[in-house]
Scaffold this active site. Structure first.
Site, PDB file in Angstrom:
ATOM      1  N   SER A 187      -0.499 -20.848  25.172  1.00  0.00           N
ATOM      2  CA  SER A 187      -0.365 -21.306  26.550  1.00  0.00           C
ATOM      3  C   SER A 187       1.058 -21.777  26.795  1.00  0.00           C
ATOM      4  O   SER A 187       1.760 -22.188  25.873  1.00  0.00           O
ATOM      5  CB  SER A 187      -1.332 -22.460  26.823  1.00  0.00           C
ATOM      6  N   TYR A 200      -5.719 -30.464  25.254  1.00  0.00           N
ATOM      7  CA  TYR A 200      -5.579 -29.006  25.344  1.00  0.00           C
ATOM      8  C   TYR A 200      -4.163 -28.564  24.997  1.00  0.00           C
ATOM      9  O   TYR A 200      -3.953 -27.640  24.207  1.00  0.00           O
ATOM     10  CB  TYR A 200      -5.954 -28.556  26.750  1.00  0.00           C
TER      11      TYR A 200
END
Length: 294
Positions: A187, A200
């Site tokens: 990400s 996350y």
């Protein structure tokens, strides 16, 4: 032969603000507005993965569905691992089978090492092996206060996003021939962490580092390991893990002023799995709508 007109990347797909919406995790794709485009009507294969056997976690919807559709149309058989979104998973399987390829659906929680091992064994037994492992499934929740983040949630985030990648790769590697590959979904948060996604973002930083270590370790077996690092992507993860107002504005802050659709992520996963990427290992492919990685 007709020329295909260029599409303006700023307006090729829906631009926020979207309708305010919220779902319970992990979310259902048909309930989203707009419904994500996973390439169901647009992806055209060229046989680049003919005869390959792929495992895709989180393959029921979003990026995972886009990759499953693309892989099938490129000639691969696919095992789709997913939590419990049976309706979405069956829809993905329909697209894979319509492309003339085999699809095996395996529900269950990848936090469990035993389940990860079972996924790999199903691929070996029912597909005949493992040539491509796509570690794509992820868990996240958004919090404005650090005190809202519980130990249980922090642990679940790491077990789903990092431990499962380790479990699956460790289980699959003995079955993977030279030329096989592992592709992890990292990400933009690995380098540019969002303050509301502390757990996350930390997992994605770990996953990016894990990719580099595995690429070196598994090179001894002729197995390549890479990761794709998306920016904002319009998937069920968004309305099911963010507030309605936040989800409505999702993707506005990148240079292209919109989130990616899952279909826009398929190309790097196909490229990294193909023979054309035979010397690419330990790499990160960023798909961020103009946000630079530095």
């Amino acid at each position: 032969m007709h020329d295909t007109p260029l599409a303006d990347p700023r307006t090729k797909y829906p631009v926020p603000p979207f309708a305010q919406q919220q779902q319970t995790p992990p979310g259902q794709q048909p309930a989203m507005d707009p419904v994500p485009d996973c390439g169901e009507d647009s992806y055209v294969g060229a046989g680049r993965l003919a005869g390959r056997k792929a495992i895709i976690t989180g393959g029921d919807s979003g990026i995972g569905r886009a990759v499953a559709i693309a892989y099938a149309r490129e000639g691969a058989d696919v095992l789709v691992s997913y939590l419990d979104e049976h309706q979405d998973a069956e829809a993905t399987a329909g697209f894979v089978r319509k492309a003339g390829r085999k699809c095996v659906l395996v529900p269950g929680d990848i936090q469990s090492r035993a389940h990860c091992q079972a996924i790999v064994q199903r691929a070996v037994d029912e597909l005949g092996g493992v040539d491509i492992l796509v570690n794509n499934a992820a868990f996240q929740m958004s919090h404005k206060s650090l005190q809202e983040l519980t130990e249980e949630e922090f642990d679940k985030t790491f077990r789903t996003n990092v431990y499962a990648t380790f479990f699956l790769t460790q289980a699959a590697a003995p079955h993977m021939p030279p030329g096989a590959c592992v592709i992890n979904t990292a990400s933009i948060n690995a380098d540019k962490p969002n303050a509301t996604l502390v757990a996350y973002a930390a997992t994605k930083g770990a996953l990016q580092n894990l990719t580099g270590g595995l690429a070196q370790l598994l090179a001894e077996q002729g197995i390549r390991v890479n990761c794709v690092a998306p920016g904002p992507v319009w998937t069920p993860l968004i309305p099911s893990t963010m507030g309605a107002e936040q989800a409505a504005k999702f993707g506005q802050n990148v240079p292209l002023k919109r989130p990616a659709q899952p279909a826009e992520l398929a190309a790097p996963y196909v490229m990294l799995a193909s023979e054309q990427a035979s010397y690419i290992s330990g790499a990160r492919v960023a798909v961020t709508g103009g946000v630079p990685f530095i």
